[in-house]
Design a protein around this motif. Structure first.
Motif, PDB file in Angstrom:
ATOM      1  N   LEU A  74      -4.795   3.120   6.519  1.00  0.00           N
ATOM      2  CA  LEU A  74      -4.239   3.115   5.162  1.00  0.00           C
ATOM      3  C   LEU A  74      -4.038   1.713   4.608  1.00  0.00           C
ATOM      4  O   LEU A  74      -4.102   1.507   3.389  1.00  0.00           O
ATOM      5  CB  LEU A  74      -2.911   3.867   5.148  1.00  0.00           C
ATOM      6  CG  LEU A  74      -2.946   5.358   5.472  1.00  0.00           C
ATOM      7  CD1 LEU A  74      -1.529   5.936   5.410  1.00  0.00           C
ATOM      8  CD2 LEU A  74      -3.867   6.111   4.512  1.00  0.00           C
ATOM      9  N   VAL A  75      -3.803   0.731   5.479  1.00  0.00           N
ATOM     10  CA  VAL A  75      -3.496  -0.617   5.010  1.00  0.00           C
ATOM     11  C   VAL A  75      -4.686  -1.258   4.304  1.00  0.00           C
ATOM     12  O   VAL A  75      -4.522  -2.254   3.575  1.00  0.00           O
ATOM     13  CB  VAL A  75      -3.011  -1.492   6.190  1.00  0.00           C
ATOM     14  CG1 VAL A  75      -4.182  -1.925   7.066  1.00  0.00           C
ATOM     15  CG2 VAL A  75      -2.215  -2.690   5.688  1.00  0.00           C
ATOM     16  N   ALA A  76      -5.873  -0.689   4.469  1.00  0.00           N
ATOM     17  CA  ALA A  76      -7.055  -1.251   3.811  1.00  0.00           C
ATOM     18  C   ALA A  76      -6.944  -1.180   2.292  1.00  0.00           C
ATOM     19  O   ALA A  76      -7.489  -2.047   1.589  1.00  0.00           O
ATOM     20  CB  ALA A  76      -8.311  -0.511   4.279  1.00  0.00           C
ATOM     21  N   ASP A  77      -6.239  -0.177   1.766  1.00  0.00           N
ATOM     22  CA  ASP A  77      -6.151  -0.046   0.307  1.00  0.00           C
ATOM     23  C   ASP A  77      -4.805   0.466  -0.181  1.00  0.00           C
ATOM     24  O   ASP A  77      -4.678   0.953  -1.306  1.00  0.00           O
ATOM     25  CB  ASP A  77      -7.271   0.865  -0.220  1.00  0.00           C
ATOM     26  CG  ASP A  77      -7.372   2.184   0.517  1.00  0.00           C
ATOM     27  OD1 ASP A  77      -6.578   2.421   1.441  1.00  0.00           O
ATOM     28  OD2 ASP A  77      -8.257   2.991   0.163  1.00  0.00           O
ATOM     29  N   HIS A  78      -3.782   0.349   0.655  1.00  0.00           N
ATOM     30  CA  HIS A  78      -2.432   0.755   0.267  1.00  0.00           C
ATOM     31  C   HIS A  78      -1.417  -0.271   0.774  1.00  0.00           C
ATOM     32  O   HIS A  78      -1.651  -0.941   1.782  1.00  0.00           O
ATOM     33  CB  HIS A  78      -2.083   2.130   0.837  1.00  0.00           C
ATOM     34  CG  HIS A  78      -2.881   3.243   0.257  1.00  0.00           C
ATOM     35  ND1 HIS A  78      -2.635   3.782  -0.976  1.00  0.00           N
ATOM     36  CD2 HIS A  78      -3.964   3.914   0.747  1.00  0.00           C
ATOM     37  CE1 HIS A  78      -3.497   4.744  -1.233  1.00  0.00           C
ATOM     38  NE2 HIS A  78      -4.325   4.835  -0.209  1.00  0.00           N
ATOM     39  N   ALA A  79      -0.304  -0.361   0.071  1.00  0.00           N
ATOM     40  CA  ALA A  79       0.841  -1.115   0.583  1.00  0.00           C
ATOM     41  C   ALA A  79       1.585  -0.192   1.531  1.00  0.00           C
ATOM     42  O   ALA A  79       2.209   0.781   1.101  1.00  0.00           O
ATOM     43  CB  ALA A  79       1.736  -1.566  -0.560  1.00  0.00           C
ATOM     44  N   VAL A  80       1.496  -0.467   2.812  1.00  0.00           N
ATOM     45  CA  VAL A  80       2.027   0.421   3.849  1.00  0.00           C
ATOM     46  C   VAL A  80       3.365  -0.102   4.355  1.00  0.00           C
ATOM     47  O   VAL A  80       3.507  -1.290   4.667  1.00  0.00           O
ATOM     48  CB  VAL A  80       1.031   0.553   5.022  1.00  0.00           C
ATOM     49  CG1 VAL A  80       1.631   1.369   6.154  1.00  0.00           C
ATOM     50  CG2 VAL A  80      -0.274   1.194   4.532  1.00  0.00           C
ATOM     51  N   VAL A  81       4.332   0.804   4.443  1.00  0.00           N
ATOM     52  CA  VAL A  81       5.639   0.494   5.024  1.00  0.00           C
ATOM     53  C   VAL A  81       5.929   1.563   6.072  1.00  0.00           C
ATOM     54  O   VAL A  81       6.044   2.744   5.740  1.00  0.00           O
ATOM     55  CB  VAL A  81       6.756   0.496   3.959  1.00  0.00           C
ATOM     56  CG1 VAL A  81       8.109   0.186   4.614  1.00  0.00           C
ATOM     57  CG2 VAL A  81       6.443  -0.502   2.852  1.00  0.00           C
ATOM     58  N   ALA A  82       6.011   1.170   7.331  1.00  0.00           N
ATOM     59  CA  ALA A  82       6.351   2.088   8.424  1.00  0.00           C
ATOM     60  C   ALA A  82       7.724   1.693   8.934  1.00  0.00           C
ATOM     61  O   ALA A  82       7.892   0.591   9.476  1.00  0.00           O
ATOM     62  CB  ALA A  82       5.316   2.014   9.539  1.00  0.00           C
TER      63      ALA A  82
END
Length: 314
Positions: A74-82
């Motif tokens: 997902l980090v390829a095209d989203h701002a990811v917060v885990a």
């Protein structure tokens, strides 16, 4: 609304307990941060990427590390917060001061505050297990903020309690244990924490050696250090969280955003229709079944990514 045909889950297999690694594992490509979300409470999170924001919330007995494979995609095209939930992992674990300290409503506010502090006023939320319950509550309470909701292998809190019955409900013995008043459940779990938490890692997998030794050791270490707050979370689920769900059901409140659900067909064993249960809450529903076991984000990350990407495209 769509669904797939039910499939049986394979039999689980046991895995040995591994010693704690010298260095704790992390999610490659994401930076770890601690963000203040309330007085005296900070959430630990791994963040990275840019684009449409997605918050990933873990389940029991895990931490944000469960998203390592999903986040890498997902980090390829989203701002990811885990993020680690309040009382789990490296997030704050305040003393239980009444049922609201670890309620899903409180944790939902944590999630909204976390994302706001990171610059995201609106975001998609995907939760597994306990994180899924927090996601449902956050989406019900903050529909103007949560744009899409993804849930892995859990029913809304009230529905979970309603479908547990008979001998098949023994699979959820931990829910009843940790629902007891403060004192006894904490003492029992703390008496053998690795055996207790490790039981679920072994029993709920997909039947393979699915968990790397260093990640397993980290889950056990984190859970061992958070017994009191983990129990408090489950105690709230049996009390205030179920009450909040009932109040929303009685008032006719629904999840107004697109909802995607991926779960095992444990409805077959417990005698309920999971699609009907979810559809009562979520008119815009994509429901899918998997044979990947409970920890599907780690055993079948491709299925989870497909669900999330399909959800975000709606």
């Amino acid at each position: 609304m769509t669904t797939t045909e039910p499939v049986p889950a394979p039999a689980p297999s046991a895995a040995p307990t591994a010693p704690a690694p010298a260095t704790r594992p992390s999610i490659p490509g994401l930076a770890e941060v601690d963000v203040r979300v309330a007085d005296g409470v900070s959430l630990h999170a791994a963040v990275g990427g840019s684009g449409t924001p997605v918050l990933l919330l873990h389940g029991f007995p895990q931490t944000h590390l469960m998203w390592r494979s999903v986040a890498a995609d997902l980090v390829a095209d989203h701002a990811v917060v885990a993020a680690d939930l309040r009382g789990y992992g490296a997030s704050s674990a305040p003393p239980e001061d009444g049922p609201g300290t670890y309620s899903a409503r409180t944790m939902g506010r944590d999630a909204v505050a976390l994302m706001r502090e990171l610059g995201h006023d609106r975001f998609a939320l995907v939760g597994h297990d306990r994180g899924g319950l927090v996601g449902v509550r956050a989406a019900l309470d903050h529909p103007e903020v949560v744009t899409h909701l993804g849930v892995l292998d859990v029913l809304p809190t009230l529905d979970s309690w309603e479908v547990l019955q008979g001998r098949s409900a023994a699979v959820a013995f931990h829910l009843y244990l940790m629902a007891q008043p403060p004192g006894l459940p904490e003492a029992l779990v703390a008496g053998a924490p690795d055996a207790f938490f490790g039981h679920f890692l072994d029993a709920w997998g997909d039947g393979s050696a699915w968990l790397p030794d260093d990640v397993r050791a980290e889950y056990l270490r984190a859970s061992r250090e958070r017994v009191t707050s983990v129990v408090a979370d489950f105690r709230a689920s049996a009390g205030v969280d179920a009450d909040d769900d009932r109040a929303d059901r009685d008032a006719g409140r629904r999840l107004t955003m697109p909802v995607g659900v991926l779960q095992q067909h444990w409805g077959g064993a417990l005698g309920f229709d999971p699609v009907a249960r979810w559809a009562a809450w979520a008119p815009d529903l994509d429901h899918r079944l998997t044979r990947a076991g409970h920890f599907m984000a780690e055993t079948a990350p491709g299925e989870v990514v497909a669900l999330v990407r399909g959800l975000l495209a709606r």
